[in-house]
Scaffold this motif. Sequence first.
Motif, short mmCIF file in Angstrom:
data_model
loop_
_atom_site.label_atom_id
_atom_site.label_comp_id
_atom_site.label_asym_id
_atom_site.label_seq_id
_atom_site.Cartn_x
_atom_site.Cartn_y
_atom_site.Cartn_z
N ALA A 126 1.72 5.12 7.19
CA ALA A 126 0.88 6.13 7.82
C ALA A 126 1.72 7.01 8.75
CB ALA A 126 -0.25 5.48 8.60
N PHE A 177 -7.51 14.72 -1.74
CA PHE A 177 -6.10 14.44 -1.48
C PHE A 177 -5.24 15.70 -1.56
CE2 PHE A 177 -6.53 13.48 -6.04
CZ PHE A 177 -5.47 14.21 -6.59
N SER A 215 -5.27 13.88 7.19
CA SER A 215 -5.08 12.58 7.80
C SER A 215 -4.62 11.58 6.74
CB SER A 215 -6.36 12.09 8.49
OG SER A 215 -7.41 12.04 7.55
N PRO A 216 -3.84 10.56 7.17
CA PRO A 216 -3.32 9.59 6.22
C PRO A 216 -4.42 8.66 5.70
CG PRO A 216 -2.50 9.12 8.43
CD PRO A 216 -3.36 10.33 8.53
N LYS A 217 -4.27 8.27 4.45
CA LYS A 217 -5.21 7.33 3.84
C LYS A 217 -4.40 6.35 2.99
CE LYS A 217 -9.06 6.95 0.67
NZ LYS A 217 -10.27 7.54 0.19
N THR A 261 1.67 10.99 8.65
CA THR A 261 1.21 11.71 9.84
C THR A 261 2.27 12.71 10.30
OG1 THR A 261 -0.10 9.81 10.51
CG2 THR A 261 0.39 11.41 12.22
N ILE A 314 -3.81 3.55 0.05
CA ILE A 314 -4.27 3.13 -1.26
C ILE A 314 -3.59 1.79 -1.53
CG2 ILE A 314 -4.33 3.64 -3.73
CD1 ILE A 314 -3.81 6.57 -3.00
N VAL A 359 -5.28 13.16 3.09
CA VAL A 359 -6.57 13.71 2.65
C VAL A 359 -7.09 14.67 3.70
CG1 VAL A 359 -7.19 11.71 1.23
CG2 VAL A 359 -7.88 11.76 3.62
N TRP A 363 0.61 5.50 0.92
CA TRP A 363 -0.14 6.41 1.79
C TRP A 363 -0.15 7.82 1.22
CZ3 TRP A 363 -2.81 4.93 6.13
CH2 TRP A 363 -2.65 3.59 6.49
N ASN A 385 -12.16 14.49 2.18
CA ASN A 385 -11.56 13.36 1.48
C ASN A 385 -10.89 13.77 0.17
OD1 ASN A 385 -10.90 10.69 1.94
ND2 ASN A 385 -12.56 9.91 0.66
N GLU A 394 0.83 -1.21 0.00
CA GLU A 394 0.00 0.00 0.00
C GLU A 394 0.86 1.25 0.00
OE1 GLU A 394 -2.64 -0.77 3.26
OE2 GLU A 394 -1.12 -0.34 4.74
#
Length: 129
Positions: A60, A41, A74-76, A64, A78, A35, A32, A39, A30
């Motif tokens: 993350a 980016f 905040s981290p998201k 962060t 993918i 966002v 990171w 939401n 993944e």
Amino acid sequence: MSDNPLTQALEMDGEERYDYFLDAVVEEREIWILVNADNHFLKIVSEEDGVAYLPVWPSAEFATDYAKGSGDLSPKAISLPDFFKKWVPGLTRDGLEIGVFPGGQGELWITAPEELKGDLQEVLAGPSF
């Protein structure tokens, strides 16, 4: 060098961080991003050359750390397949580059989405002997 892996990674130069990013992303599968509350980016436009890019991180924790003090980011995560299938074509279409693993005061490795995808696929394929 510090004992803290976060600090150690941020002290690397752009190329070392890029390699670290590739290995970590392939291991975790993944990427990171950051966002906001809506939401959307985070996109950064370089003041020097006007290049617009999507900053990405290997975990993350790094995202962060980069966002601290910015309030609503905040981290998201993918997933790698999602990144390859949806994000790479979308970023390419929108003319956005990718800023790999920004942080600290070091330089930033900026690359085209297709190039990052190729590099990640190369690492995924493993060493060729």
